[in-house]
Enzyme design. Structure first.
Site, mmCIF file in Angstrom:
data_model
loop_
_atom_site.group_PDB
_atom_site.id
_atom_site.type_symbol
_atom_site.label_atom_id
_atom_site.label_comp_id
_atom_site.label_asym_id
_atom_site.label_seq_id
_atom_site.Cartn_x
_atom_site.Cartn_y
_atom_site.Cartn_z
ATOM 1 N N GLY A 38 0.859 -1.150 0.065
ATOM 2 C CA GLY A 38 0.041 -0.032 0.085
ATOM 3 C C GLY A 38 0.877 1.269 -0.237
ATOM 4 O O GLY A 38 2.047 1.328 0.237
ATOM 5 N N CYS A 39 0.336 2.513 -0.354
ATOM 6 C CA CYS A 39 0.672 3.728 -0.236
ATOM 7 C C CYS A 39 1.345 4.236 0.931
ATOM 8 O O CYS A 39 2.602 4.389 1.410
ATOM 9 C CB CYS A 39 0.005 4.814 -1.017
ATOM 10 S SG CYS A 39 -1.682 4.862 -0.190
#
Length: 342
Positions: free
Chosen positions: A148-149
């Site tokens: 994920g970011c």
């Protein structure tokens, strides 16, 4: 040439994948799927791709994904796990940009994502696609869980400290801010211009779905359980994540040298000079994480500043980086972009 398919090409990570892959010298884009937009030329939806891409959207059933070498899933959580097994059985490699294969504890995943996992056995096989720690495993993988970011920015910021045993692992804090594109392209009130512009707020303080993913990684780095607090914020930016990380120093160590040495051979992590303050605009459009490490007043608190473009190093760029590793290409192929400034 690498034959590539993309499932879910109508969101921000999908179009970012297309932007990068259309310029990749070893890629042949074979299919971009969307049930709703099947038949529409992709460039009609995303005019930045005019002159670069002539494909139209197709349904997953008509796309011929089983004939690809690799398929990217740029879909909502829960989609990739329904289709991955058939693709793997057909000899196709899969890179999932959603969260279906990131968390190894199935019960934890189901708790946070509120659905039953369709293929828990494949979770055990999936390689977590953070190249700075798993490059060797990525190279031989069939299935990659793209991070994920927020987890990318936070883990890269804490990684050297935990590997070196330089901080107290019982109290790690990540205060992170994201632009509105992190919420996706779907219409939601909180990311409307009149709601998000000229505004700044925390959200999901009681529990964000990226918390277990980050904690899982930090505990691997540390080799033991950690105490971890994560507070995300929404900022009036389109792109960008800024993570400010806090920990208590527990070892007498040159922190600047520690970070410089750990990332000396990493093309996509830039450790800035002592005293620097990285800015989100410096990484906009680029597959890079910029990091600065501080020890305010020479005390026992270390503050790490970590910035990425959430759509590039935090999503599509890292996915392409993983593909390059999978197919034994130079990691910076199609990714050697300078950040866009201003």
């Amino acid at each position: 040439m690498i034959k590539v398919g993309i499932v879910g090409g109508t969101g921000y990570t999908g179009v970012e994948l297309l932007r990068l892959l259309t310029r990749h010298p070893q890629v042949e884009l074979k299919a971009i799927t969307s049930r709703k937009e099947a038949g529409m030329p992709v460039a009609d939806m995303f005019p930045n791709l005019r002159g670069w891409l002539k494909l139209a959207f197709s349904t997953p059933e008509e796309a011929g994904l089983e004939n690809c070498d690799v398929v990217f899933f740029a879909t909502p959580n829960g989609v990739a796990m329904q289709q991955t097994r058939a693709l793997l059985d057909a000899g196709v490699k899969v890179i999932d940009l959603a969260a279906d294969f990131r968390i190894k504890d199935i019960a934890v995943w189901e708790q946070w994502y509120k659905m039953e996992h369709a293929c828990p056995d494949l979770v055990a096989e999936a390689v977590y696609g953070l190249p700075e720690i798993n490059r060797a495993s990525i190279r031989g993988a069939r299935l990659i869980a793209n991070p994920g970011c927020y987890p990318t920015a936070v883990q890269l910021g804490f990684l050297p400290l935990l590997e070196a045993g330089a901080v107290d692992t019982s109290f790690l804090v990540a205060d992170a801010k994201s632009g509105v594109s992190g919420g996706g392209r779907k219409p939601e009130t909180h990311i409307l211009f009149a709601e998000a512009a000229d505004n700044f707020k925390a959200y999901a303080v009681g529990g964000h779905r990226h918390w277990p993913e980050i904690k899982q990684g930090l505990e691997i780095f540390a080799g033991k359980p950690v105490g971890f607090t994560f507070v995300p914020h929404l900022t009036p930016l389109i792109r960008g994540i800024h993570a400010t990380l806090y920990a208590k120093v527990s070892a007498d160590i040159d922190l600047q040298s520690l970070f410089e040495q750990r990332y000396a051979d990493e093309a996509f992590v830039d450790v800035m000079p002592a005293g620097a303050h990285p800015e989100t605009r410096s990484v906009r459009g680029a597959n890079i994480c910029r990091i600065a490490v501080h020890r305010p007043q020479g005390g026992d608190t270390v503050v790490v500043l970590s910035v990425i473009d959430n759509l590039v190093k935090g999503a599509a760029g890292q996915a392409v980086q993983n593909m390059n590793i999978l197919f034994d290409l130079p990691e910076d192929t199609a990714l050697a972009d300078v950040g866009m400034l201003p």
